[in-house]
Design an enzyme around this catalytic site. Structure first.
Site, PDB file in Angstrom:
ATOM      1  CD  GLU A 189     -43.352  10.058 -63.334  1.00 13.98           C
ATOM      2  OE1 GLU A 189     -44.084   9.160 -64.173  1.00 13.98           O
ATOM      3  OE2 GLU A 189     -42.310   9.699 -63.504  1.00 13.98           O
ATOM      4  CD  GLU A 265     -40.750   7.128 -59.821  1.00  9.28           C
ATOM      5  OE1 GLU A 265     -40.520   6.550 -60.706  1.00  9.28           O
ATOM      6  OE2 GLU A 265     -42.060   7.430 -59.572  1.00  9.28           O
TER       7      GLU A 265
END
Ligand code: GLA
Length: 790
Positions: A189, A265
């Site tokens: 990320e 996720e």
């Protein structure tokens, strides 16, 4: 994978499932498979494959229970395990690698394979994960000018060595080599950290060098993945339950119409922070999201399917501000912290049973039953102040890392100038929980969570001893603040009054005591029988407390610390985690596999001191018992915002629907306080909600939100999930500010930007659900130099 030979040794110890499997899965040499991103789908040996991955972190699960947890995931209907590799767990000191026992990554992967589960490997180097410093080792901070997660030569050199070590363990376990590893993630990320394709490319090359021709991927948010997306990597999206799934993949589909889709996720729940409400997320939202993804052939990893525990000092902390995470990483996941199947588990299993693609859903393995341990009392104490290690002398104050200390507490001692009147002590900054004593008498605390820096000292004679005991909590794991030094980071000042004139003096000449968090250090303290819980003048007694307790039949239990202060617990030498009386967590998960039949030793290093020195093993955890005195909402009693005399700098309407929106003010405006007034909702309801908000500076660039604080919010829903107003600048798109039910429009939030800025516009992100709950329609913006009238 099907052709893999495994030899399993099953044995049961003390009636538990432990230690279930010693897997020596071997590759046959002729079992090479090919995994790749095909047109709109993943392909395994040319056949479409939908990945249903369960996120599990092996360091968060006792090794004897690894097999049981993997089996529980398999029986849920999953076909893969997605896992992080925590660098700091594997390289506690530069060059000292540990892949043994609880750290045996290869063994865990082989165990997945033995259970017919693929593996998705996420070796960072940065992982986030609510783990100390996002997985980066603290010793990197010894190089003061290091640029973490950037192409800093030292950082990259250490990353390369670590990734090489990881590859040395598991590169032979890739699917091409007959192992279970399908693909490997590059960084984590990065979009919420910065924009730096050069750095990401270097990480890619390092991972590629270790793993060869395997599928590499990057995960990010739909709103920012293009910032760092490399042309030759697969892109996957992260988002939480409830999100509008089509909208989450919209941009990716535009840019790469043929890409297989994967939510890498999908957040089943959320993590807990000390001093904040326990977090839960509705099962229905999670199930609906998974059902929708699978019905569209979208792969996913359920983060977390089983969260486990942040043993010892490994829990991280969030920012902006400082919000340390609790020990439990239960996450409100389908499999609870202690491996129990929850209602979420059974509902999800039912849904996944419809997506088995010809495979049989295995039976759910037996879970480990919990036991109660009767109340036991502590009999010995090693008072901290009479058990200090040898002191180091230093003219200037320095951080823990400067003394080569990674974890634990640090005591700074010096003498005070004469204070003829009560004087202000300023500590810049105490990371993270400081207690101040004069001549051994407790004066007060400075808690970084609350932005505290000052304390009033009583008048005292020249030469009085000042002690500042600083306990480090987890290093920040998210955002730019991961460069998080511990101890006292800059200086300590005291204001003195000399002949009626006020002076600020920098305190120097320190004696420094490094109280490293290590079992041996506590064990080697000098214990004495516990006779009194307080000092002669009634103050609580920091120190190490010891007891033994008897267990007739070892089983999982939850040790109760409701009557204790703050600190760290060890049982039979195992680091169990942090405790803190403020909650919400009051018990620590104690796996039966680490207990012995008969006598067990427990040590509690309590930096505040207990109120009662007893404990017991409960059959159920206490994760939701918050005892903070500070209100959870920002509006002070009796406050009502009065903006009747103010002139709005902007008046307009947001569009309906999901995704970021930007508005530009007609003219730039300067000020320190901004008020967003929401006049009505898109759906005509009473609730207002904002997931994230940015302000744009004079160049149209997003302002840093690090120094922001909430000055006022008319209503905040802190009843169930914590939806306080600071969530609108917490860097997490899946958490949000929401007003409470029963509070009608208009709604308002006032933010203190920490300094004066020239503003030209704002960016607004509503909630991610397709119905956009609490989406604001008409709104006004006010900007002022001084705060508003309440
Ligand atoms: C992000 C990170 C994860 C974790 C979750 C929140 O998605 O990638 O490591 O921190 O947020 O639990």
């Amino acid at each position: 994978m099907r052709k893999i030979l495994c030899s399993l040794t099953l044995f049961a110890a003390v009636g538990l499932l432990a230690p279930a499997v010693t897997a020596t899965a071997q590759t046959t040499g002729d079992s090479h498979s090919r995994f790749e991103a095909g047109k709109g789908t993943f392909l395994l040996d040319g056949q479409p494959l939908v990945i249903k991955a369960a996120e599990l972190h092996y360091p968060r699960i006792p090794k004897p229970y690894w097999d049981n947890r993997i089996k529980l995931c398999k029986a849920l209907g999953m076909n893969a395990v997605c896992l992080y590799v925590f660098w700091n767990q594997h390289e506690p000191r530069p060059g000292e690698f540990d892949f043994t026992g609880q750290n045996d990554l290869a063994e865990f992967c082989r165990l997945c394979q033995a259970n017919d589960m693929y593996v998705i490997l996420r070796p960072g180097p940065y992982v986030c994960a609510e783990w100390e410093m996002g997985g980066l080792p603290w010793w990197l901070l010894k190089k003061k000018d290091i640029r973490l997660r950037e192409a800093d030569p030292y950082f990259m050199e250490r990353v390369a060595l670590f990734e090489q070590a990881v590859a040395g363990q598991v590169a032979q376990l890739t699917i091409d080599n007959g192992g279970p590893i399908l693909m490997v993630q590059v960084e984590n990320e990065y979009g919420s950290y910065g924009e730096n394709k050069e750095y990401i490319s270097q990480i890619r090359d390092i991972v590629r060098a270790g793993f060869g021709d395997i599928t590499l991927f990057q995960c990010d948010w739909s709103s920012n993945f293009t910032l760092n997306g490399l042309d030759d990597l697969l892109w996957t999206m992260n988002f939480g339950t409830g999100a509008n799934i089509d909208q989450q993949f919209e941009r990716l589909k535009e840019l790469r119409p043929d890409s297989p889709l994967m939510c890498s996720e999908f957040w089943s729940g959320w993590f807990d922070k000390w001093g904040a409400n326990h977090e839960t997320r509705p099962a229905e939202d999670m199930i609906a999201g998974i059902d929708e993804m699978l019905s569209k052939g979208i792969s996913f990893s359920l983060y977390m399917t089983h969260g486990g525990t942040n043993w010892g000092h490994w829990a991280g902390a969030n920012s902006p501000g400082f919000a340390p995470d609790v020990t439990s990483y239960d996450y409100d996941a389908p499999i609870s912290e202690s491996g129990q199947t929850t209602p979420k588990y059974w509902q999800l299993r039912k849904t996944l049973s419809g997506y088995m693609y010809g495979k049989k859903l295995p039976a759910v393995p037996a879970t480990i039953k919990s036991v109660a341990v009767p109340t036991f009392n502590f009999t010995e104490v090693a008072p901290l102040f009479s058990n200090l290690p040898e002191a180091k002398h230093d003219h200037d104050i320095r951080t823990m890392e400067d003394y080569d200390q990674g974890f634990g507490s640090i005591l700074y001692r010096t003498t005070l100038p004469g204070l003829s009147t009560p004087s202000l002590l300023t500590v810049n900054e105490a990371h993270d929980y400081a207690q101040v004593f004069i001549d051994g008498k407790y004066i007060g605390k400075i808690d970084r969570r609350n932005g505290e820096k000052q304390l009033l000292l009583p008048a005292c004679a020249k030469g009085a001893t000042l002690d500042i005991l600083v306990e480090a909590m987890g290093r920040i794991n998210f955002g730019r603040a991961i460069k998080d030094y511990k101890g006292i980071t800059q200086n300590v000042q005291v204001s003195v009054d000399i002949d009626g004139r006020a002076f600020t003096c920098d305190l120097k000449d320190w004696e420094v005591y490094n109280i490293e968090d290590a079992y041996e250090n506590y064990q080697n303290m000098t214990f004495q029988p516990l006779t009194s819980l307080t000092t002669d003048d009634g103050q609580r007694l920091p120190g190490c407390y010891r007891a033994t307790f008897n267990v007739s039949k070892p089983g999982d239990t939850f040790l109760n610390f409701e009557t204790w202060g703050k600190g760290l617990v060890y049982v039979n030498g195992h680091a169990m985690g942090r405790i803190w009386e403020i909650g919400p967590q009051q018990t620590l998960y104690m796996p039966g596999c680490w207990l012995k039949k008969g006598e067990n030793e427990i040590l509690v290093f309590d930096v505040i001191g207990p109120r009662e020195t007893k404990s017991e093993g409960l059959k159920e955890p206490l994760l939701d018992q918050l005892l903070v005195k500070k209100p959870l909402t920002h509006r002070k009693e009796g406050q009502t915002l009065d903006i009747s005399d103010e002139k709005a700098v902007y008046h307009g309407s947001f569009q309906p629907g999901n995704g970021w929106q930007e508005v530009n003010f007609d003219t730039p405006v300067t000020g320190r306080y901004i008020c967003l007034e929401a006049l009505n909702a898109q759906d005509g309801g009473e609730v207002a909600s904002v997931a994230e908000m940015y302000l744009l500076d004079e160049n149209g660039v997003r302002l840093s939100r690090e120094p922001w604080t909430v000055d006022y919010a008319d209503s905040e829903d802190v009843s169930r999930v914590n939806c306080s107003a600071d969530k609108l600048f917490d860097l997490q798109e899946s958490t949000y500010w929401s007003t409470a039910k029963g509070a009608p429009y208009p709604h308002a939030v006032v933010i203190d930007l920490g300094a004066t800025h020239t503003l030209t516009g704002l960016q607004y992100l509503p909630r991610m659900e397709s119905e956009v709950p609490g989406g604001i329609k008409e709104f006004k913006v006010y900007v002022k130099q001084e705060t508003f009238k309440y």
